[in-house]
Scaffold this motif. Structure first.
Motif, PDB file in Angstrom:
ATOM      1  N   ALA A  94      37.284  41.358  42.928  1.00  0.00           N
ATOM      2  CA  ALA A  94      36.950  40.620  41.710  1.00  0.00           C
ATOM      3  C   ALA A  94      36.157  41.182  40.696  1.00  0.00           C
ATOM      4  CB  ALA A  94      36.396  39.319  42.429  1.00  0.00           C
ATOM      5  N   SER A 139      39.843  38.615  39.135  1.00  0.00           N
ATOM      6  CA  SER A 139      40.490  38.959  40.238  1.00  0.00           C
ATOM      7  C   SER A 139      41.284  40.375  40.125  1.00  0.00           C
ATOM      8  CB  SER A 139      41.634  37.756  40.467  1.00  0.00           C
ATOM      9  OG  SER A 139      42.711  38.020  39.725  1.00  0.00           O
ATOM     10  N   ARG A 189      39.202  37.601  44.602  1.00  0.00           N
ATOM     11  CA  ARG A 189      38.907  36.781  43.502  1.00  0.00           C
ATOM     12  C   ARG A 189      37.662  36.277  43.449  1.00  0.00           C
ATOM     13  NH1 ARG A 189      42.652  33.885  40.247  1.00  0.00           N
ATOM     14  NH2 ARG A 189      41.875  32.231  39.514  1.00  0.00           N
ATOM     15  N   ASN A 196      32.350  35.969  45.215  1.00  0.00           N
ATOM     16  CA  ASN A 196      33.819  36.411  45.580  1.00  0.00           C
ATOM     17  C   ASN A 196      34.237  36.361  46.812  1.00  0.00           C
ATOM     18  OD1 ASN A 196      33.680  37.260  42.659  1.00  0.00           O
ATOM     19  ND2 ASN A 196      32.589  39.551  43.401  1.00  0.00           N
TER      20      ASN A 196
END
Length: 455
Positions: A94, A139, A189, A196
């Motif tokens: 991420a 992401s 992500r 994350n």
């Protein structure tokens, strides 16, 4: 206006050349990827010469990730640098801001010493190829091919026994090679600010071959057994990381990774036959020779790793990782089912990173990232009732290969590190293995999917 157009043409020409070079690197990276997979499937010898690789599926190779985290003794669960392929925790994707190709290779040297013998081994081998790309600002995705585990050992055991009232010399010869390769896909992500999540799926495959040859002095026919294990299966990992601002640009980093226990398929061919010497081929017409073909399953152990660190990622970082591995149950793929007593495994590592000034215009060495670490590991088995431990230190550096004036567009590095450690101890029944590893990798980074404008 003419000057502006001239500058625009020069910039455009430079960008075109750079995109062409990037395409060439992509093709080369894919060729290396395909070649490395083919080579690892076909080879009869993998990148280890450790007597301790006789157990289970061998030594786990990629648990420390790429050179950037190997330089810090494998610390990387909570580490969230923007320009590094952190293959330990998928949640770190991420934070990735650039497309990155990373390819690594290593030189391994080891000294094995027991109460009777000492041996020196060395090998150079491909380590990994990892390709990561940001999908959005929050992401990223990564694809990689790495050795998951390796088996490589040659053990001689000379002894004597009494036969018909006289001493006869016996020789036990044990040889193994092969291992498992993994191809993995990871996604990370940002779920909410500074937090994350990530997930990784890997396909494991490979062959592990083992041979045992037992001889008795003055006996015309000897005994030999061979086995070939073709192992396949999927493996999954989830992870998270979180950063908390402390003071100025210093942050607290926390992370965790969980590797699920995975069911592996094992197609095994086992042969037991009598031979005149080691090179005698298997004769299926001999009634004393037997061959068995079986298909069953075994499970890779689950493990959980937690990490905590503190630092300013543009300058310094200090972190600790702690890992717990469940008791293995390798089933039919395991070679030694007697001397080894399996148990849970534990590992702790301390790692640090320091960059004096990442964008220094005057000093190259101020832009270098210096890294180091120490680790201690309790292996997942005891031998003859004795615990086997592994400990060592790592040192490394990430050397930028991009000029300061272009770092806004691309930051590529050459990473080099050393790992010195010791496993086991020298005794009547155990072997002390002292090892040295020199690792080298190249990280070629660039920004994709960005619309360029010229004036």
């Amino acid at each position: 206006c003419t000057a502006q157009l001239s500058v625009g043409r020069d910039v455009c020409h430079f960008e075109t050349q750079y995109r062409d070079m990037r395409k060439l690197m992509t093709v080369c990276a894919l060729l290396v990827l395909c070649g490395s997979v083919k080579a690892q499937v076909e080879t009869d010898r993998y990148n280890t010469y450790s007597p301790y690789s006789i157990f289970g599926v061998g030594e786990n190779n990629f648990s420390w990730g790429t050179a950037e985290t190997q330089s810090m003794a494998g610390v990387g669960v909570s580490w969230m640098p923007a320009g590094v392929n952190n293959a330990i925790n998928p949640a770190s994707l991420a934070s990735i801001r650039q497309t990155a190709y990373t390819v690594g290779a290593s030189l391994d040297m080891s000294w094995d010493e027991d109460a009777k013998n000492s041996n020196l081994h060395k090998d150079i081998y491909f380590d990994y190829l990892v390709f990561s790309v940001p999908l959005t600002r929050t992401s990223g995705v990564s694809l990689g091919v790495t050795p998951y585990s390796t088996t490589g050992y040659t053990i001689y055991d000379r002894d004597s026994t009494i036969v018909d009232g006289s001493y006869k010399e016996t020789l036990g010869y044990y040889d193994g090679n092969g291992g498992l390769t993994q191809i993995y896909l990871s996604y990370g992500r940002q779920v909410f600010r500074n937090f994350n999540l990530g997930i990784s799926a890997a396909y494991l495959f490979g062959t592990i071959k083992r041979t045992t040859y037992n001889t008795l002095e003055d006996r015309l026919l000897q005994n030999k057994t061979t086995e070939s294990n073709w192992v396949t299966g999927f493996k999954f990992r989830v992870g998270f990381n979180y950063s908390l601002p402390l003071v100025d640009q210093t942050r607290l980093f926390v992370g965790g990774v969980y590797d699920f226990s995975s069911a592996m398929n094992n197609d095994r061919t086992y042969r037991n036959y009598v031979v005149e010497d080691y090179n005698t081929a298997f004769d299926s017409d001999n009634p004393e020779n037997t061959e068995e073909n079986t298909s069953d399953k075994f499970h890779l152990p689950w493990n959980v790793t937690g990490g905590i660190g503190v630092g300013n990622l543009q300058k310094w970082y200090v972190g600790v990782d702690v890992q717990y591995t469940s008791k293995p149950d390798y089933g039919s793929v395991d070679f030694l089912r007697g001397p080894a007593e399996y148990q849970s495994g534990k590992r702790i590592a301390l790692g640090a990173s320091y960059t004096p000034m990442y964008n220094s215009p005057d000093s190259y060495f101020q832009r270098v990232r210096y890294q180091g670490g120490v680790y201690y590991r309790q292996l997942e088995y005891k031998l003859f009732g004795q615990q086997v431990n592994d400990m060592g230190i790592t040192l490394g550096a990430s050397l930028p290969v991009t000029k300061v004036s272009t770092q806004a567009m691309s930051v590529s590095n050459m990473n080099v590190f050393i790992n010195v450690g010791m496993m086991g101890k020298s005794s009547d029944r155990l072997t002390k293995e002292t090892y040295f590893k020199l690792g080298l990798s190249f990280s070629l980074n660039d920004r994709w999917f960005i619309k360029r404008q010229y004036f």
